[in-house]
Design a protein around this motif. Structure first.
Motif, PDB file in Angstrom:
ATOM      1  N   TYR A   1       0.834  -1.203   0.000  1.00  7.76           N
ATOM      2  CA  TYR A   1       0.000   0.000   0.000  1.00  7.76           C
ATOM      3  C   TYR A   1       0.866   1.249   0.000  1.00  7.76           C
ATOM      4  O   TYR A   1       0.611   2.205  -0.726  1.00  7.76           O
ATOM      5  N   GLN A   2       1.896   1.248   0.829  1.00 12.71           N
ATOM      6  CA  GLN A   2       2.777   2.406   0.936  1.00 12.71           C
ATOM      7  C   GLN A   2       3.424   2.727  -0.411  1.00 12.71           C
ATOM      8  O   GLN A   2       3.454   3.892  -0.825  1.00 12.71           O
ATOM      9  N   CYS A   3       3.924   1.722  -1.105  1.00  9.83           N
ATOM     10  CA  CYS A   3       4.527   1.954  -2.428  1.00  9.83           C
ATOM     11  C   CYS A   3       3.518   2.580  -3.377  1.00  9.83           C
ATOM     12  O   CYS A   3       3.809   3.581  -4.036  1.00  9.83           O
ATOM     13  N   LEU A   4       2.348   1.982  -3.469  1.00  6.32           N
ATOM     14  CA  LEU A   4       1.354   2.475  -4.414  1.00  6.32           C
ATOM     15  C   LEU A   4       0.950   3.911  -4.099  1.00  6.32           C
ATOM     16  O   LEU A   4       0.896   4.760  -4.995  1.00  6.32           O
ATOM     17  N   LEU A   5       0.711   4.203  -2.837  1.00  2.95           N
ATOM     18  CA  LEU A   5       0.226   5.536  -2.471  1.00  2.95           C
ATOM     19  C   LEU A   5       1.325   6.595  -2.535  1.00  2.95           C
ATOM     20  O   LEU A   5       1.073   7.726  -2.954  1.00  2.95           O
TER      21      LEU A   5
ATOM     22  N   SER B   1      -7.729   9.542  -8.040  1.00  2.00           N
ATOM     23  CA  SER B   1      -8.521   9.115  -9.192  1.00  2.00           C
ATOM     24  C   SER B   1      -7.723   8.111 -10.014  1.00  2.00           C
ATOM     25  O   SER B   1      -6.506   8.007  -9.892  1.00  2.00           O
ATOM     26  N   ASP B   2      -8.451   7.388 -10.846  1.00  2.00           N
ATOM     27  CA  ASP B   2      -7.774   6.463 -11.723  1.00  2.00           C
ATOM     28  C   ASP B   2      -6.915   7.253 -12.704  1.00  2.00           C
ATOM     29  O   ASP B   2      -7.300   8.343 -13.143  1.00  2.00           O
ATOM     30  N   ARG B   3      -5.764   6.748 -13.001  1.00  2.00           N
ATOM     31  CA  ARG B   3      -4.868   7.405 -13.948  1.00  2.00           C
ATOM     32  C   ARG B   3      -3.893   6.392 -14.482  1.00  2.00           C
ATOM     33  O   ARG B   3      -3.615   5.375 -13.841  1.00  2.00           O
ATOM     34  N   PRO B   4      -3.345   6.643 -15.656  1.00  2.00           N
ATOM     35  CA  PRO B   4      -2.336   5.726 -16.205  1.00  2.00           C
ATOM     36  C   PRO B   4      -1.072   5.743 -15.343  1.00  2.00           C
ATOM     37  O   PRO B   4      -0.668   6.788 -14.822  1.00  2.00           O
ATOM     38  N   LEU B   5      -0.489   4.581 -15.197  1.00  2.00           N
ATOM     39  CA  LEU B   5       0.757   4.421 -14.464  1.00  2.00           C
ATOM     40  C   LEU B   5       1.655   3.465 -15.242  1.00  2.00           C
ATOM     41  O   LEU B   5       1.189   2.736 -16.109  1.00  2.00           O
ATOM     42  N   ILE B   6       2.918   3.485 -14.864  1.00  2.00           N
ATOM     43  CA  ILE B   6       3.879   2.502 -15.357  1.00  2.00           C
ATOM     44  C   ILE B   6       4.243   1.626 -14.165  1.00  2.00           C
ATOM     45  O   ILE B   6       4.574   2.131 -13.093  1.00  2.00           O
ATOM     46  N   LEU B   7       4.169   0.319 -14.360  1.00  2.00           N
ATOM     47  CA  LEU B   7       4.588  -0.627 -13.325  1.00  2.00           C
ATOM     48  C   LEU B   7       5.960  -1.157 -13.710  1.00  2.00           C
ATOM     49  O   LEU B   7       6.137  -1.729 -14.794  1.00  2.00           O
ATOM     50  N   GLN B   8       6.939  -0.926 -12.850  1.00  2.00           N
ATOM     51  CA  GLN B   8       8.283  -1.466 -13.052  1.00  2.00           C
ATOM     52  C   GLN B   8       8.384  -2.767 -12.265  1.00  2.00           C
ATOM     53  O   GLN B   8       7.921  -2.846 -11.123  1.00  2.00           O
ATOM     54  N   PHE B   9       9.022  -3.777 -12.865  1.00  2.00           N
ATOM     55  CA  PHE B   9       9.165  -5.059 -12.192  1.00  2.00           C
ATOM     56  C   PHE B   9      10.408  -5.766 -12.712  1.00  2.00           C
ATOM     57  O   PHE B   9      10.908  -5.466 -13.804  1.00  2.00           O
TER      58      PHE B   9
ATOM     59  N   TYR C   1      14.911  -3.365 -14.599  1.00  2.00           N
ATOM     60  CA  TYR C   1      13.458  -3.327 -14.566  1.00  2.00           C
ATOM     61  C   TYR C   1      12.821  -3.305 -15.946  1.00  2.00           C
ATOM     62  O   TYR C   1      13.229  -2.560 -16.824  1.00  2.00           O
ATOM     63  N   ASP C   2      11.813  -4.150 -16.106  1.00  2.00           N
ATOM     64  CA  ASP C   2      10.924  -4.091 -17.255  1.00  2.00           C
ATOM     65  C   ASP C   2       9.754  -3.208 -16.850  1.00  2.00           C
ATOM     66  O   ASP C   2       9.541  -2.948 -15.655  1.00  2.00           O
ATOM     67  N   GLU C   3       8.982  -2.778 -17.825  1.00  2.00           N
ATOM     68  CA  GLU C   3       7.845  -1.900 -17.533  1.00  2.00           C
ATOM     69  C   GLU C   3       6.615  -2.339 -18.308  1.00  2.00           C
ATOM     70  O   GLU C   3       6.732  -2.831 -19.436  1.00  2.00           O
ATOM     71  N   VAL C   4       5.456  -2.165 -17.685  1.00  2.00           N
ATOM     72  CA  VAL C   4       4.181  -2.375 -18.363  1.00  2.00           C
ATOM     73  C   VAL C   4       3.257  -1.213 -18.005  1.00  2.00           C
ATOM     74  O   VAL C   4       3.395  -0.588 -16.946  1.00  2.00           O
ATOM     75  N   HIS C   5       2.332  -0.942 -18.895  1.00  2.00           N
ATOM     76  CA  HIS C   5       1.333   0.085 -18.632  1.00  2.00           C
ATOM     77  C   HIS C   5       0.239  -0.492 -17.751  1.00  2.00           C
ATOM     78  O   HIS C   5      -0.161  -1.641 -17.919  1.00  2.00           O
ATOM     79  N   THR C   6      -0.219   0.300 -16.813  1.00  2.00           N
ATOM     80  CA  THR C   6      -1.269  -0.112 -15.897  1.00  2.00           C
ATOM     81  C   THR C   6      -2.046   1.142 -15.507  1.00  2.00           C
ATOM     82  O   THR C   6      -1.856   2.204 -16.093  1.00  2.00           O
ATOM     83  N   THR C   7      -2.919   1.001 -14.536  1.00  2.00           N
ATOM     84  CA  THR C   7      -3.648   2.159 -14.011  1.00  2.00           C
ATOM     85  C   THR C   7      -3.663   2.082 -12.497  1.00  2.00           C
ATOM     86  O   THR C   7      -3.416   1.015 -11.906  1.00  2.00           O
ATOM     87  N   PHE C   8      -3.988   3.188 -11.878  1.00  2.00           N
ATOM     88  CA  PHE C   8      -4.050   3.211 -10.420  1.00  2.00           C
ATOM     89  C   PHE C   8      -5.095   2.229  -9.898  1.00  2.00           C
ATOM     90  O   PHE C   8      -4.824   1.454  -8.980  1.00  2.00           O
ATOM     91  N   TYR C   9      -6.286   2.226 -10.481  1.00  2.00           N
ATOM     92  CA  TYR C   9      -7.325   1.316 -10.003  1.00  2.00           C
ATOM     93  C   TYR C   9      -6.918  -0.142 -10.178  1.00  2.00           C
ATOM     94  O   TYR C   9      -7.181  -0.980  -9.320  1.00  2.00           O
TER      95      TYR C   9
END
Length: 171
Positions: free
Chosen positions: A47-51, A93-101, A110-118
């Protein structure tokens, strides 16, 4: 999902009011020698990372802080839960994000994929429920007389399925 997140965090907060301080960081064989505190810390740090990374637009759960006080001190963990609940607001609010993994065991590239906050919040909720189920297993060993809420560590779909009489509650 914000409401659900607050409910789950509230359940964890309430639970910590019942866990004896000296048992919170007791290694449990049934959890591969992990502790309730380690599972809780791990959950809260997602939760802390996401927020905390929301504003940057780049989410990377590998950058968790691994704060030892969250897994060793019940009071610190309860404070962190209250802080996270405060950060979960309707202004997110929902918004586009990049997820690094990275799934490499060497230095991460790190690779990246497109995701959203929700979408990420849904992931963190599911991750939380999973770890709550593990915590519940640990509770049965540490505090066999403690009666956790029926919904603690159970997916919403499973609760619905049980309501329909199709699945009995696991003990």
């Amino acid at each position: 999902m914000i409401h659900t997140s607050k409910e789950l965090l509230g359940q964890l907060f309430d639970l910590l009011g019942h866990v004896p301080v000296n048992r919170y960081n007791e290694p449990l064989d049934v959890l591969s020698n992990a502790t309730l505190g380690q599972h809780l810390r791990h959950t809260l740090e997602f939760y802390q990372c996401l927020l905390e990374q929301y504003e940057t637009g780049i989410i990377n759960y590998d950058l968790r802080k691994h704060d030892p006080t969250l897994e060793s001190d019940v009071h610190t963990a309860r404070k962190k839960i209250l802080q996270l609940k405060g950060l979960l607001s309707s202004e997110l609010s929902d918004r586009p994000l990049i997820l690094q993994f990275s799934y490499k065991d060497s230095a991460p590239d790190y690779d990246e994929v497109h995701t959203t906050f929700y979408r990420e919040l849904i992931y963190v909720v599911e991750h939380t429920v999973h770890h709550m189920a593990l915590i519940k297993v640990g509770l049965r060993v540490l505090m066999p007389s403690y009666d956790a809420p029926v919904s603690f560590g159970v997916a919403a779909s499973t609760l619905r399925y049980r309501k329909e009489g199709k699945l009995r509650e696991a003990h």
